[in-house]
Enzyme design. Structure first.
Site, PDB file in Angstrom:
ATOM      1  N   ASP A 181      -2.642  -1.593  -5.011  1.00  0.00           N
ATOM      2  CA  ASP A 181      -3.157  -2.740  -4.257  1.00  0.00           C
ATOM      3  C   ASP A 181      -3.068  -3.940  -5.191  1.00  0.00           C
ATOM      4  O   ASP A 181      -3.816  -4.042  -6.163  1.00  0.00           O
ATOM      5  CB  ASP A 181      -4.616  -2.477  -3.847  1.00  0.00           C
ATOM      6  N   ASP A 204     -10.854  -7.563   6.738  1.00  0.00           N
ATOM      7  CA  ASP A 204     -10.696  -7.580   5.278  1.00  0.00           C
ATOM      8  C   ASP A 204     -11.222  -8.885   4.696  1.00  0.00           C
ATOM      9  O   ASP A 204     -10.597  -9.936   4.837  1.00  0.00           O
ATOM     10  CB  ASP A 204      -9.210  -7.387   4.936  1.00  0.00           C
ATOM     11  N   LYS A 206      -1.040 -14.480  -6.352  1.00  0.00           N
ATOM     12  CA  LYS A 206      -0.584 -13.911  -5.081  1.00  0.00           C
ATOM     13  C   LYS A 206      -0.440 -14.988  -4.005  1.00  0.00           C
ATOM     14  O   LYS A 206       0.411 -14.891  -3.133  1.00  0.00           O
ATOM     15  CB  LYS A 206      -1.580 -12.840  -4.628  1.00  0.00           C
ATOM     16  N   GLU A 257      -1.479  -4.014   4.049  1.00  0.00           N
ATOM     17  CA  GLU A 257      -2.812  -3.626   3.592  1.00  0.00           C
ATOM     18  C   GLU A 257      -3.651  -2.975   4.703  1.00  0.00           C
ATOM     19  O   GLU A 257      -4.272  -1.931   4.468  1.00  0.00           O
ATOM     20  CB  GLU A 257      -3.534  -4.844   2.999  1.00  0.00           C
TER      21      GLU A 257
HETATM   22  P1  ADP Z   1      -9.150  -9.191  -3.136  1.00  0.00           P
HETATM   23  O1  ADP Z   1      -8.707  -8.284  -2.048  1.00  0.00           O
HETATM   24  O2  ADP Z   1      -9.129 -10.652  -2.730  1.00  0.00           O
HETATM   25  O3  ADP Z   1      -8.432  -8.975  -4.426  1.00  0.00           O
HETATM   26  P2  ADP Z   1     -11.678  -7.678  -3.413  1.00  0.00           P
HETATM   27  O4  ADP Z   1     -11.560  -6.860  -2.201  1.00  0.00           O
HETATM   28  O5  ADP Z   1     -11.594  -6.993  -4.721  1.00  0.00           O
HETATM   29  O6  ADP Z   1     -10.723  -8.944  -3.411  1.00  0.00           O
HETATM   30  O7  ADP Z   1     -13.095  -8.442  -3.306  1.00  0.00           O
HETATM   31  C1  ADP Z   1     -13.624  -9.208  -4.333  1.00  0.00           C
HETATM   32  C2  ADP Z   1     -14.887  -9.874  -3.838  1.00  0.00           C
HETATM   33  O8  ADP Z   1     -15.862  -8.891  -3.485  1.00  0.00           O
HETATM   34  C3  ADP Z   1     -15.545 -10.790  -4.874  1.00  0.00           C
HETATM   35  O9  ADP Z   1     -15.878 -12.032  -4.284  1.00  0.00           O
HETATM   36  C4  ADP Z   1     -16.799 -10.007  -5.258  1.00  0.00           C
HETATM   37  O10 ADP Z   1     -17.849 -10.860  -5.674  1.00  0.00           O
HETATM   38  C5  ADP Z   1     -17.132  -9.311  -3.939  1.00  0.00           C
HETATM   39  N1  ADP Z   1     -18.048  -8.187  -4.118  1.00  0.00           N
HETATM   40  C6  ADP Z   1     -17.877  -7.100  -4.919  1.00  0.00           C
HETATM   41  N2  ADP Z   1     -18.945  -6.294  -4.859  1.00  0.00           N
HETATM   42  C7  ADP Z   1     -19.829  -6.878  -3.997  1.00  0.00           C
HETATM   43  C8  ADP Z   1     -21.155  -6.536  -3.521  1.00  0.00           C
HETATM   44  N3  ADP Z   1     -21.773  -5.445  -3.950  1.00  0.00           N
HETATM   45  N4  ADP Z   1     -21.740  -7.378  -2.646  1.00  0.00           N
HETATM   46  C9  ADP Z   1     -21.122  -8.486  -2.234  1.00  0.00           C
HETATM   47  N5  ADP Z   1     -19.899  -8.869  -2.637  1.00  0.00           N
HETATM   48  C10 ADP Z   1     -19.260  -8.082  -3.520  1.00  0.00           C
HETATM   49 MG    MG Z   2      -7.694  -6.994  -0.958  1.00  0.00          MG
END
Ligand code: ADP
Ligand code: MG
Length: 618
Positions: free
Chosen positions: A23, A211, A87, A187
């Site tokens: 991913d 998402d 990205k 995705e």
């Molecule tokens: P991407 O797909 O954009 O790379 P992710 O799916 O990894 O991103 O999501 C990252 C986001 O999730 C960040 O903004 C992070 O602060 C948030 N996040 C991670 N854990 C938690 C949680 N326990 N509660 C709320 N938000 C969270």
């Molecule tokens: Mg993602």
């Protein structure tokens, strides 16, 4: 037609190597595999650390590149050489990103507005492909370290709304990182696979995948039938995500601190402390009812309820996008059988509850939302490896198919390992004013220059009516039917003239030859990509020289003698750079020429706009 793998480390051909799922996220990236014993998808991680690798690349002194958490920590201190969200730039031209350029703290180059963007760090220029390849290389090395075996084959995920250019850029990034990218999958499809959806033959379902990541939101409506996923619609907001939740908490505290705005403007470190505390608060409030923190001896608190009041407008925005996605798919909430939650930000209880209420059913959130996409990519990888015997692999194309574009480059229309039958099309245009014909040369292979690939066919599309360069729209379409016959068609869309040809791509090609072509592409990946970058830089430089020359001929009376002299000098310098083998130098000279011409180009625009307005009187 068979699938062939190559072990890049040893150069040997292998049939049974582990394929990883990746991913490649805007905020975080990670790798997953199907565990060989438990047969369950698992995200790879070192002991006591997270499976998530922040998608941040830091360029240090002496050319040292760092990726991940360490790089993320330098975002505030070294904004101009710490690159995040690469990205967002994949497959984009400056025109595509110009309205959002202020959101990036690093320098995005706006030389030729229609060419692909580059990021400038010091006196080096990086394409988004190169930036993403640093992240992929880091993931590959981590996986190799954990698995104690070379990792050379991968399935990489992209958002469902990614276009051809963005998918191709992702593929290139994988190749540059030394990975054989067997498939690019969506995705939302990956997330569904992680929940086991689509793995039963007779299954017919409509799925909504919601998402919410760090900086982006998207919702996709999928339909599965006969094990095939189809994207019915997508919607979302590319600038809405968990970062916005952090910001509302930060704003809330900053206002209640009584400190003036200027304090934060002058103390970036303080701003960063607020930002980090706000993210910690948000995460804590996903489990607890209130949160307190002390920042520089000031106490701050926020309750879950207060946070939800602040966050509600943002969540409502996402629901609005869900409604639009349903509308575009011609469906209503009741038609959706399953709702899948993806992305770290769906951990926020308000998000989960609101989405469940909107669709009128419980949502699926059992799989870790920030790993679910990678886990699904691993499921797909396992199917490709042929380990999942229930799953029938359809015929695929063993080598990529494409046409020759300017500078002798290979432009892939149908990537290798695509399922057939398949259709693809892309638009091209002319280079010269009044050009009446275009030569379409069809090639097969994985190398970046057509001279290293295999020529399949060639034909002329003639009879294009005289138009200025760049105006004709020539659509080249590839169709491979179920028998593996390729039909190539070229059509000028403004005039309707068209021409087509039929070829058998595999004709006369033995398995050994296919294997050799694949192997060559991997061993030459680095030089190929470097050559491509150089050819692209040269083409861009030549086009800029031509357009500057044309511009001056037309507007010479608007330029001061000094401007004329500076332009001539900058043009000469660019001309000279074009004869050398240094793409960074070429970009630098392009940038310098643009700098010189920007003031009078803008004046000429004003003049043109002004005279147009004069003519339009009410
Ligand atoms: P991407 O797909 O954009 O790379 P992710 O799916 O990894 O991103 O999501 C990252 C986001 O999730 C960040 O903004 C992070 O602060 C948030 N996040 C991670 N854990 C938690 C949680 N326990 N509660 C709320 N938000 C969270
Ligand atoms: Mg993602």
């Amino acid at each position: 037609m068979a699938k062939i793998g190559i072990n890049i480390a040893t150069g040997s051909l292998q049939k049974e190597e582990m394929i990883v799922g990746i991913d490649l996220g805007t905020t975080n990236s990670l790798v997953a595999i199907i565990h060989p014993e438990s047969r369950q998808p698992v995200a790879l991680k070192e002991h006591n650390s997270s499976s998530l690798v922040p998608s941040v690349v830091h360029f240090g002194d002496a050319g040292i590149v760092t990726v991940g958490e360490q790089a993320r920590e330098l975002l505030v201190k070294e904004p101009s050489n710490t690159i995040f969200s690469a990205k967002r730039l994949m497959g984009k031209s400056y025109n595509d990103v110009r309205n959002n350029a202020h959101l990036f703290s690093y320098k995005i180059i706006d030389d030729n507005t229609d060419s692909l963007v580059k990021v400038q760090v010091g006196d080096k220029f990086y394409s988004p492909v190169e930036l993403s390849s640093f992240i992929l290389k880091e993931l590959k090395e981590r996986a190799e370290h954990i698995l104690k075996t070379p990792v050379t084959k991968a399935v990489i995920t992209v958002p469902a709304y990614f276009n051809d250019a963005q998918r191709q850029a992702t593929r290139d990034a994988g190749k540059l990182a030394g990975l054989d990218v067997l498939r690019i999958i969506n995705e939302p499809t990956a997330a569904s696979l992680a929940y086991g959806l689509g793995l039963q033959k007779e299954e017919e379902k409509k799925i909504a995948v919601y998402d919410l990541g760090g900086g982006t939101f998207d919702v996709s409506i999928l339909q599965i039938s006969n094990g095939i996923f189809e994207v019915l619609s997508t919607n979302g907001d590319t600038y809405l995500g968990g970062d916005d939740f952090d910001n509302i908490i930060r704003q809330y505290w900053m206002e209640s601190s009584g400190l003036e705005k200027e304090v934060f403007e002058n103390d970036k470190q303080l701003l960063q402390e607020f930002r980090l505390a706000a993210e910690a608060a948000k995460k804590a409030l996903s489990k607890e009812d209130n949160f307190s923190v002390t920042i520089r001896e000031m106490a701050f608190t926020i309750t879950k309820q207060q946070f939800e009041t602040l966050a509600k407008p943002l969540v409502d925005k996402t629901l609005h996008a869900c409604a639009n996605a349903l509308k575009d798919a011609g469906l209503t909430q009741q038609d959706i059988d399953t709702i899948v939650m993806v992305g770290g930000s769906t951990r926020v209880p308000l998000v989960k509850e609101s989405v469940a209420a909107f669709f009128g059913k419980p949502v699926h959130d059992e799989v870790n939302p920030d790993e679910v996409v990678a886990l699904g990519a691993a499921v797909q990888a396992d199917i490709l490896a042929g380990n999942n015997r229930d799953f029938l692999l359809l015929d695929i194309t063993p080598l990529s198919l494409g046409i020759e574009t300017m500078g002798g480059l290979m432009d892939v229309l149908i990537p290798r390992n695509s399922k057939i039958p398949i259709k693809a099309a892309r638009q091209y245009t002319t280079q010269k004013d009044g050009q009446s014909g275009i030569r379409v040369s069809v090639f097969q292979g994985e190398r970046d220059l057509v001279k290293d690939n295999r020529k399949l066919a060639e034909f002329n599309l003639s009879g294009i009516p005289g138009m200025p360069a760049g105006l004709p729209k020539v659509e080249v379409g590839f169709l491979i039917n179920a028998d593996g016959i390729l039909v190539v068609k070229a059509k000028e869309l403004r005039s309707g003239v068209e021409q087509s040809i039929e070829v058998k791509p595999q004709y006369g090609l033995t398995d050994e030859e296919v294997e050799k072509m694949l192997l060559d592409s991997v061993t030459h990946a680095k030089e190929d990509i470097a050559t491509r970058a150089l050819v692209e830089a040269r083409t861009e430089g030549e086009q800029l020289l031509a357009s500057t020359e044309g511009f001056i001929a037309k507007h010479v009376q608007m330029l001061t003698p000094q401007e004329l002299q500076d332009t001539a000098a900058a043009m000469q310098a660019l001309q000279l750079a074009l004869t050398m083998e240094d793409k960074d130098l070429i970009h630098k000279k392009i940038e310098e020429l643009n700098e010189v011409s920007r003031p009078y180009a803008e004046r000429a625009m004003d003049e043109a706009v002004g005279s147009a307005m004069k003519g339009k009187k009410i």
